[in-house]
Design an enzyme around this catalytic site. Structure first.
Site, PDB file in Angstrom:
ATOM      1  N   GLU A  35      22.727  12.792  16.608  1.00 11.50           N
ATOM      2  CA  GLU A  35      22.748  12.079  15.322  1.00 11.50           C
ATOM      3  C   GLU A  35      23.826  12.707  14.446  1.00 11.50           C
ATOM      4  O   GLU A  35      23.853  13.917  14.269  1.00 11.50           O
ATOM      5  CB  GLU A  35      21.364  12.163  14.667  1.00 11.50           C
ATOM      6  CG  GLU A  35      21.300  11.733  13.207  1.00 11.50           C
ATOM      7  CD  GLU A  35      21.796  10.306  12.955  1.00 11.50           C
ATOM      8  OE1 GLU A  35      21.296   9.370  13.590  1.00 11.50           O
ATOM      9  OE2 GLU A  35      22.709  10.147  12.120  1.00 11.50           O
ATOM     10  N   LYS A  36      24.707  11.852  13.889  1.00 10.09           N
ATOM     11  CA  LYS A  36      25.817  12.423  13.101  1.00 10.09           C
ATOM     12  C   LYS A  36      25.457  12.596  11.627  1.00 10.09           C
ATOM     13  O   LYS A  36      26.138  13.288  10.895  1.00 10.09           O
ATOM     14  CB  LYS A  36      27.075  11.582  13.248  1.00 10.09           C
ATOM     15  CG  LYS A  36      27.056  10.217  12.586  1.00 10.09           C
ATOM     16  CD  LYS A  36      28.365   9.517  12.940  1.00 10.09           C
ATOM     17  CE  LYS A  36      28.418   8.079  12.487  1.00 10.09           C
ATOM     18  NZ  LYS A  36      28.433   7.879  11.052  1.00 10.09           N
ATOM     19  N   GLY A  40      16.294   9.654  11.342  1.00 11.90           N
ATOM     20  CA  GLY A  40      15.559   8.692  10.502  1.00 11.90           C
ATOM     21  C   GLY A  40      16.398   7.459  10.247  1.00 11.90           C
ATOM     22  O   GLY A  40      15.885   6.366  10.073  1.00 11.90           O
ATOM     23  N   GLY A  41      17.729   7.670  10.228  1.00 13.80           N
ATOM     24  CA  GLY A  41      18.664   6.546  10.156  1.00 13.80           C
ATOM     25  C   GLY A  41      18.584   5.732   8.883  1.00 13.80           C
ATOM     26  O   GLY A  41      18.064   6.184   7.855  1.00 13.80           O
ATOM     27  N   GLY A 183      20.656 -14.057  -0.595  1.00 12.90           N
ATOM     28  CA  GLY A 183      19.207 -14.173  -0.835  1.00 12.90           C
ATOM     29  C   GLY A 183      18.395 -13.995   0.426  1.00 12.90           C
ATOM     30  O   GLY A 183      17.417 -14.700   0.653  1.00 12.90           O
ATOM     31  N   SER A 268      24.330  -8.070  -0.638  1.00 18.87           N
ATOM     32  CA  SER A 268      23.331  -7.995   0.452  1.00 18.87           C
ATOM     33  C   SER A 268      23.502  -9.234   1.318  1.00 18.87           C
ATOM     34  O   SER A 268      22.687 -10.154   1.270  1.00 18.87           O
ATOM     35  CB  SER A 268      21.925  -7.909  -0.130  1.00 18.87           C
ATOM     36  OG  SER A 268      21.743  -8.884  -1.151  1.00 18.87           O
ATOM     37  N   GLY A 270      23.944  -9.304   4.726  1.00 24.01           N
ATOM     38  CA  GLY A 270      23.734  -9.020   6.137  1.00 24.01           C
ATOM     39  C   GLY A 270      24.258  -7.648   6.534  1.00 24.01           C
ATOM     40  O   GLY A 270      24.882  -6.945   5.731  1.00 24.01           O
ATOM     41  N   HIS A 448     -15.903 -10.015   3.907  1.00 26.45           N
ATOM     42  CA  HIS A 448     -15.961 -10.679   2.597  1.00 26.45           C
ATOM     43  C   HIS A 448     -16.388  -9.670   1.541  1.00 26.45           C
ATOM     44  O   HIS A 448     -17.359  -8.956   1.756  1.00 26.45           O
ATOM     45  CB  HIS A 448     -16.970 -11.829   2.629  1.00 26.45           C
ATOM     46  CG  HIS A 448     -17.156 -12.474   1.283  1.00 26.45           C
ATOM     47  ND1 HIS A 448     -16.230 -13.359   0.769  1.00 26.45           N
ATOM     48  CD2 HIS A 448     -18.137 -12.335   0.346  1.00 26.45           C
ATOM     49  CE1 HIS A 448     -16.653 -13.755  -0.430  1.00 26.45           C
ATOM     50  NE2 HIS A 448     -17.794 -13.142  -0.707  1.00 26.45           N
TER      51      HIS A 448
HETATM   52  P1  NAI Z   1      20.304 -11.553   5.820  1.00 25.01           P
HETATM   53  O1  NAI Z   1      21.213 -11.998   6.883  1.00 25.01           O
HETATM   54  O2  NAI Z   1      18.851 -11.640   6.008  1.00 25.01           O
HETATM   55  O3  NAI Z   1      20.620 -12.378   4.482  1.00 25.01           O
HETATM   56  C1  NAI Z   1      21.909 -12.414   3.932  1.00 25.01           C
HETATM   57  C2  NAI Z   1      22.033 -13.634   3.065  1.00 25.01           C
HETATM   58  O4  NAI Z   1      23.300 -13.586   2.431  1.00 25.01           O
HETATM   59  C3  NAI Z   1      21.961 -14.929   3.847  1.00 25.01           C
HETATM   60  O5  NAI Z   1      21.021 -15.773   3.232  1.00 25.01           O
HETATM   61  C4  NAI Z   1      23.390 -15.478   3.734  1.00 25.01           C
HETATM   62  O6  NAI Z   1      23.436 -16.875   3.696  1.00 25.01           O
HETATM   63  C5  NAI Z   1      23.849 -14.883   2.434  1.00 25.01           C
HETATM   64  N1  NAI Z   1      25.292 -14.765   2.309  1.00 25.01           N
HETATM   65  C6  NAI Z   1      26.155 -14.367   3.255  1.00 25.01           C
HETATM   66  N2  NAI Z   1      27.411 -14.356   2.745  1.00 25.01           N
HETATM   67  C7  NAI Z   1      27.319 -14.751   1.453  1.00 25.01           C
HETATM   68  C8  NAI Z   1      28.246 -14.919   0.393  1.00 25.01           C
HETATM   69  N3  NAI Z   1      29.560 -14.673   0.578  1.00 25.01           N
HETATM   70  N4  NAI Z   1      27.790 -15.326  -0.813  1.00 25.01           N
HETATM   71  C9  NAI Z   1      26.472 -15.567  -0.995  1.00 25.01           C
HETATM   72  N5  NAI Z   1      25.556 -15.422  -0.032  1.00 25.01           N
HETATM   73  C10 NAI Z   1      25.970 -15.008   1.176  1.00 25.01           C
HETATM   74  O7  NAI Z   1      20.785 -10.084   5.463  1.00 25.01           O
HETATM   75  P2  NAI Z   1      20.190  -8.949   4.523  1.00 25.01           P
HETATM   76  O8  NAI Z   1      19.211  -9.480   3.552  1.00 25.01           O
HETATM   77  O9  NAI Z   1      21.378  -8.248   4.001  1.00 25.01           O
HETATM   78  O10 NAI Z   1      19.427  -8.044   5.552  1.00 25.01           O
HETATM   79  C11 NAI Z   1      20.120  -7.479   6.666  1.00 25.01           C
HETATM   80  C12 NAI Z   1      19.196  -7.332   7.842  1.00 25.01           C
HETATM   81  O11 NAI Z   1      18.195  -6.388   7.568  1.00 25.01           O
HETATM   82  C13 NAI Z   1      18.517  -8.644   8.177  1.00 25.01           C
HETATM   83  O12 NAI Z   1      18.461  -8.823   9.548  1.00 25.01           O
HETATM   84  C14 NAI Z   1      17.168  -8.469   7.602  1.00 25.01           C
HETATM   85  O13 NAI Z   1      16.201  -9.238   8.255  1.00 25.01           O
HETATM   86  C15 NAI Z   1      16.932  -6.978   7.778  1.00 25.01           C
HETATM   87  N6  NAI Z   1      16.027  -6.521   6.749  1.00 25.01           N
HETATM   88  C16 NAI Z   1      14.725  -6.842   6.826  1.00 25.01           C
HETATM   89  C17 NAI Z   1      13.859  -6.448   5.846  1.00 25.01           C
HETATM   90  C18 NAI Z   1      12.459  -6.817   5.947  1.00 25.01           C
HETATM   91  O14 NAI Z   1      12.106  -7.515   6.882  1.00 25.01           O
HETATM   92  N7  NAI Z   1      11.622  -6.409   5.008  1.00 25.01           N
HETATM   93  C19 NAI Z   1      14.279  -5.686   4.692  1.00 25.01           C
HETATM   94  C20 NAI Z   1      15.671  -5.442   4.692  1.00 25.01           C
HETATM   95  C21 NAI Z   1      16.485  -5.842   5.696  1.00 25.01           C
END
Ligand code: NAI
Length: 469
Positions: A35-36, A40-41, A183, A268, A270, A448
């Site tokens: 791990e660099k 926990g990453g 979102g 946020s 992706g 319940h």
């Molecule tokens: P995501 O891929 O779930 O959502 C990113 C959103 O940004 C998408 O709705 C997309 O349409 C939008 N988007 C992309 N480019 C855009 C732009 N230029 N302008 C406006 N909107 C844009 O990615 P997110 O939320 O960043 O999460 C990353 C990963 O981590 C996902 O796979 C997610 O499922 C996972 N994650 C899961 C969590 C959980 O399940 N509680 C919590 C945090 C992350």
């Protein structure tokens, strides 16, 4: 370091990597984990754990704000951000110590450095506390689990008021105004946190809806609750740039020439697989056009006895999926019968308020897949525990296959939104993955009063008879 050959060398110490190490060591394998940064990453240090910890701070704020409803008088509400950040860090440190302790107890060799995979399962490591150490390891098996990094949008590189999830957890205070770009799960969790802590928040989402993948009924509840919090959700808008102004803020341009003044921009959109420096020349490991490591159904790469798991492969980027992939790969290494994860049925848990949790197909996805469906939808407003909690917003929706006689058969999806649903999904998850029918699940009793009664009621109603629903 004297030992240089191991049964298994793992590159990356996030949930997928340390999961493989813990599970493999519990099965008797002799393992080195490289791990660099920190064991926990992303999940533990700048992802799931700090996000949920700050969401808990937001929950405390909501609880205190509504204490008067219960006749509990409290001092005027205030937020001491330094204490909030200290508590978040102490939670991370405690859990990080726990993972490291578990690895050490199981005699996993942890190397602090950057690893590169060469031919014939040779792993060279450069690093050490002062960056001057190097080692060359060999192994019978190698697992690549280097994770992912936040995607950035050109023109919105982190710096000043612009942050990704990497920087979000260190912001100096709660801003007055925040723009969240994207979102998805991360965007909604951060927007929810910031709004509950007092910021005025706008989500800018490029697609027509937030939370892609969620059932439409669930998304509708999230949107209603977000509206009550004052979160402005703008969908179908592209951001075009931003111009920093005096005073640390910036003006975000989006849509058809609109602008929004803000103090913080959270990007946020992706996460991208991280493979920089991971592979030397001469291995059979392939990277896809989208940057993921190419694997088969059992997470095997093109190089013999080298597997890849976690966010670096094109499967759901969830810590618990990383754990499950780790178990599958170790089982394969041991020569047993590995069972790959069914990605269409993994549990999803999004911890914004209201919480979202689901497993299996949404109503739309089920219809698109060719199913004739029946659905049952019950609201927390009619659930005694939710009323006691004062959190009646939300619902449970069960999607089942419609039999030729019109009755409900196999449960295809369970979708929840509302209080503590991330803790309530397991029954629905089991039902979907056990391929259970409505009749089978309806026979089980829920305590319940409990929030999980709503799942029980939703399934019971699909039998054509019901109690409260
Ligand atoms: P995501 O891929 O779930 O959502 C990113 C959103 O940004 C998408 O709705 C997309 O349409 C939008 N988007 C992309 N480019 C855009 C732009 N230029 N302008 C406006 N909107 C844009 O990615 P997110 O939320 O960043 O999460 C990353 C990963 O981590 C996902 O796979 C997610 O499922 C996972 N994650 C899961 C969590 C959980 O399940 N509680 C919590 C945090 C992350």
């Amino acid at each position: 370091m004297e030992q240089t050959h191991f049964d298994l060398v793992i590159i990356g110490g996030g949930p997928a990597g340390y999961g493989a190490a813990l599970y493999g060591a519990s099965a008797g394998l002799d393992i080195a984990l490289v791990e660099k940064d920190k064991v926990g990453g992303t999940c533990l240090h700048r992802g799931c754990i700090p996000a949920k910890e700050l969401l808990e701070t937001a929950a405390i704020v909501r609880t205190v704000a509504h204490a008067g409803d219960f006749g509990v008088k409290v001092q005027p509400l205030g937020l001491e951000w330094s204490t909030t950040l200290e508590r978040k860090q102490s939670v991370i440190d405690k859990l990080a110590g726990g993972v490291t302790g578990l690895l050490k107890n199981r005699k996993v060799t942890i190397l602090d450095g950057t690893a590169t995979l060469g031919p014939d399962r040779t792993v060279s490591v450069v690093g050490g506390p002062d960056g001057s150490e190097s080692a060359t390891l060999t192994a019978d098996a190698v697992v690549l689990a280097p994770g992912s990094v936040p995607r950035v949008i050109p023109g919105f590189e982190p710096g000043g008021p612009v942050v990704t999830s990497d920087e979000f957890f260190h912001i100096p205070g709660v801003p007055e105004r925040a723009v969240v770009i994207g979102g998805g799960a991360i965007g909604c969790e951060f927007a929810s946190t910031l709004a509950d802590l007092g910021a005025s928040v706008t989500i800018l989402e490029a697609l027509p809806k937030i939370l892609p993948g969620c059932d439409d009924d669930v998304t509708r509840v999230v949107l209603q609750t977000f509206k009550k919090k004052g979160i402005d959700v703008r969908t179908g808008v592209a951001v075009t740039g931003h111009s920093p102004g005096a005073g640390g803020g910036t003006s975000v341009s989006f849509g058809e020439g609109e602008t929004l003044e803000t103090d913080l921009v959270v990007v946020s959109v992706g996460r991208a697989p991280y493979t920089e420096g991971l592979l030397a020349e001469g291995t059979g490991v392939k990277i896809t056009d989208r940057g993921f490591i190419d694997v088969d159904q059992l997470y095997r790469t093109g190089e013999p006895s080298v597997w890849a798991i976690g966010d670096v492969i094109a499967t759901p980027q969830l810590a618990h999926v990383g754990f499950a992939e780790a178990i599958c790969v170790v089982t394969d290494i041991l020569g047993e019968t590995p069972v790959p994860v069914d990605n269409s049925r993994v549990p999803w848990a999004i911890y914004c308020q209201p919480e979202v949790a689901f497993a299996g197909l949404s109503e739309t996805a089920a219809k698109e897949a060719g199913y004739d469906v029946v659905t049952s939808k019950h609201r927390f407003g009619g659930n005694s525990r939710a009323v006691i909690l004062g959190q009646p917003d939300g619902l449970v929706k069960v999607i089942a296959e419609k039999r030729p006689d019109g009755s409900a058969g196999q449960i295809l999806g369970v979708h929840m939104v509302g209080p503590w649903v991330t803790e309530q999904l397991s029954g629905g998850y089991l039902a979907v993955n056990w391929e259970a029918t409505v009749d089978e699940v309806a026979a089980f009793i829920q305590p319940h009063p409990s929030l999980t009664e709503l799942f029980g009621e939703s399934v019971l109603a699909l039998t054509g008879r019901s109690l409260h629903g």
